[in-house]
Design a protein around this motif. Sequence first.
Motif, short mmCIF file in Angstrom:
data_model
loop_
_atom_site.label_atom_id
_atom_site.label_comp_id
_atom_site.label_asym_id
_atom_site.label_seq_id
_atom_site.Cartn_x
_atom_site.Cartn_y
_atom_site.Cartn_z
N ASP A 34 0.85 -1.20 0.00
CA ASP A 34 0.00 0.00 0.00
C ASP A 34 0.88 1.25 0.00
OD1 ASP A 34 -2.48 1.48 0.28
OD2 ASP A 34 -1.87 1.84 2.35
N ALA A 35 1.91 1.23 0.85
CA ALA A 35 2.80 2.39 0.93
C ALA A 35 3.54 2.59 -0.39
CB ALA A 35 3.80 2.20 2.07
N LEU A 36 3.77 1.51 -1.11
CA LEU A 36 4.44 1.63 -2.41
C LEU A 36 3.53 2.33 -3.42
CD1 LEU A 36 6.90 0.91 -4.20
CD2 LEU A 36 5.80 -1.28 -4.69
N THR A 247 8.47 -5.01 -13.88
CA THR A 247 7.44 -4.46 -14.77
C THR A 247 7.23 -2.97 -14.49
OG1 THR A 247 6.37 -6.61 -14.78
CG2 THR A 247 5.05 -4.75 -15.53
N ILE A 248 7.14 -2.62 -13.22
CA ILE A 248 6.92 -1.22 -12.84
C ILE A 248 8.08 -0.37 -13.35
CG2 ILE A 248 6.92 0.38 -10.87
CD1 ILE A 248 5.35 -1.83 -9.32
N ALA A 249 9.31 -0.84 -13.11
CA ALA A 249 10.49 -0.07 -13.53
C ALA A 249 10.49 0.10 -15.05
CB ALA A 249 11.76 -0.76 -13.05
N ASN A 250 10.18 -0.97 -15.78
CA ASN A 250 10.17 -0.88 -17.24
C ASN A 250 9.07 0.05 -17.74
OD1 ASN A 250 12.37 -2.48 -17.94
ND2 ASN A 250 11.20 -4.36 -17.77
N LEU A 268 11.49 0.74 -4.64
CA LEU A 268 11.37 -0.61 -5.21
C LEU A 268 12.38 -1.59 -4.62
CD1 LEU A 268 10.65 -0.19 -9.05
CD2 LEU A 268 9.07 -0.84 -7.23
N THR A 269 13.63 -1.15 -4.46
CA THR A 269 14.67 -2.05 -3.96
C THR A 269 14.33 -2.50 -2.54
OG1 THR A 269 16.30 -0.95 -5.33
CG2 THR A 269 17.14 -2.24 -3.49
N GLU A 270 13.93 -1.54 -1.74
CA GLU A 270 13.60 -1.83 -0.34
C GLU A 270 12.41 -2.81 -0.26
OE1 GLU A 270 12.63 1.82 1.57
OE2 GLU A 270 11.81 0.81 3.34
N ASN A 323 18.34 1.69 -5.73
CA ASN A 323 19.50 0.82 -5.65
C ASN A 323 20.77 1.68 -5.60
OD1 ASN A 323 21.01 -1.52 -5.55
ND2 ASN A 323 19.97 -2.48 -7.26
N VAL A 324 21.91 1.07 -5.42
CA VAL A 324 23.15 1.84 -5.40
C VAL A 324 24.16 1.21 -6.35
CG1 VAL A 324 23.00 2.80 -3.08
CG2 VAL A 324 23.96 0.52 -3.40
N ARG A 325 25.01 2.08 -6.86
CA ARG A 325 26.11 1.65 -7.71
C ARG A 325 27.19 1.11 -6.79
NH1 ARG A 325 27.06 6.44 -10.04
NH2 ARG A 325 25.38 5.85 -11.45
N ARG A 326 27.78 0.00 -7.17
CA ARG A 326 28.87 -0.53 -6.36
C ARG A 326 30.07 -0.84 -7.24
NH1 ARG A 326 26.93 -5.40 -5.18
NH2 ARG A 326 28.73 -5.86 -3.93
N THR A 327 31.23 -0.57 -6.71
CA THR A 327 32.45 -0.98 -7.40
C THR A 327 33.33 -1.64 -6.36
OG1 THR A 327 33.43 1.16 -6.95
CG2 THR A 327 32.38 0.91 -9.09
#
Length: 517
Positions: A34-36, A247-250, A268-270, A323-327
């Motif tokens: 719901d919060a989403l 699907t939502i992201a696309n 979304l990630t959370e 999300n986060v970028r990681r290296t």
Amino acid sequence: MSIKLFDTTLRDGTQREGVSLTTEDKIRIARELDALGLHYIEAGFPASNPKDLDFFEGFDDSELRNARLVAFTRARRPNGRAEDDPAVTLLASLSAPVACIVAKGWRLHVEKVLRTTPEENLESVRDTVAYLAAAGKEVIFDAEHFFDGFRDDPEYSLALLRAAAGAGATTLVLCDTNGGTLPTELKAVVARTVRELPEVEIGIHTHNDGGCGVANALAAVEAGATHVQGTINGVGERCGNCDLITTIANLQLKMGVKVLEDERLRRLTEVSNYVSELMNLTPDTHRPYVGRSAFAHKGGLHVDGISKDPATYEHVAPELVGNVRRTPVGELSGKNSIRTKAEELGLDAGDVTDVLAAIKRREYEGYHYEAADASLALLIGRTTGEDRPLFELETFRIITEKRAGGETTTEATIKLSVKGERVISTAEGNGPVNALDRALRQAIGPHYPELKEIHLSNYKVRILDEHRATAATTRVLIDSTDGKRVWGAVGVDENIIEASWQALVDGLEYGVNGKRG
Ligand SMILES: [Zn+2]
């Protein structure tokens, strides 16, 4: 174009092998969805599953701010009457404002499985939809096996939809129940159906058996579908459902269809991790958009390219989906997300550098904070010097005894100081964690009467072997509740008792201090 998102994680999603959710878990997931900002939450099939009925009877859907709650059922039995079919009348009696009715859309099923005539199948749909619409429900109709049926006899498939629409269903959902249809064929069928039934919303429900769950949902939207069903992380029977996260992201980032507010898209990630945790599934680190590795750059050339311009190796910016970028060299910080989280928990994280370092160290050890707000709040407090431990432990000892042919008994003894007083307490339990919980409560209970209202509601154990070659590590997640709220705490250690102890203590400390403000 406006698209309605229909989540069935709590119904179709629970069909995934190995998944079992308690009513409390389902309530927490419903709140999160719901919060989403999703539009519909289908929470179960109450006539077939007593646990689902518990949910519908126990959950007050007036607390939902965005979503409408949906209860699922089948069309009434052949040759009966809707008003005499308990699987139908039950829905009329629930407070959930939306009824989703499924019926067979393929003559093979009508004749071989239902053993009735195609005409009686249509009549059953008309009767059931009309009954629930008259009871004031918004009726969504799921045409099961629609694409297989359409291949076989398109006129019958369309007649079924017309029967539902004529009786009052406002959304007709085309289901690829066996999950094997490919996008080109599916798109053509959806386009024709949209042309034939212009006055109603056409929805899509896909499965991933051909690896096309998401692709098929997107193809359906291109063909005119305005309602998309799926589950978080694509959990579901066999190979799963259409993954709503992807699907939502696309839809939003690639097709320009706005389905969520931008700040919600960043959750979304959370949400994806949260649902995995509650389902006790190890999150797939390579999930599109939200996996831990989705924006991880390891190859030297890639890292070099990213440092010059992230667009060189990223299809979208990771922040858009939270999300986060990681290296491999120096992980980029998530200071903003920590600050936001601290605010959400009512804490001042101050200069978050130390907190972030502590979280990163712990995540490396195997801690996960997505479903452990209590432990995260305490970690922030401990790092900023504002923690208020309930007691000081001296020792504990647990003895488990098994007698040949008899029961296994467990006893825990704990020595600690609470508010300057030294206490020794012993208690029995049906297992080590239970005995420890009882001994601890007995020792500190007189100083903290609030503990009486706090109970453990869930205990989950996961063995982590993915990040260490040496010894397997155990992660324990304990949920506690005071009857009004639920909070999660996490513990990690090679020893399951130690991991459980950490989670237990965090859960109690957070509960007591939360009550004292
Ligand atoms: Zn399904």
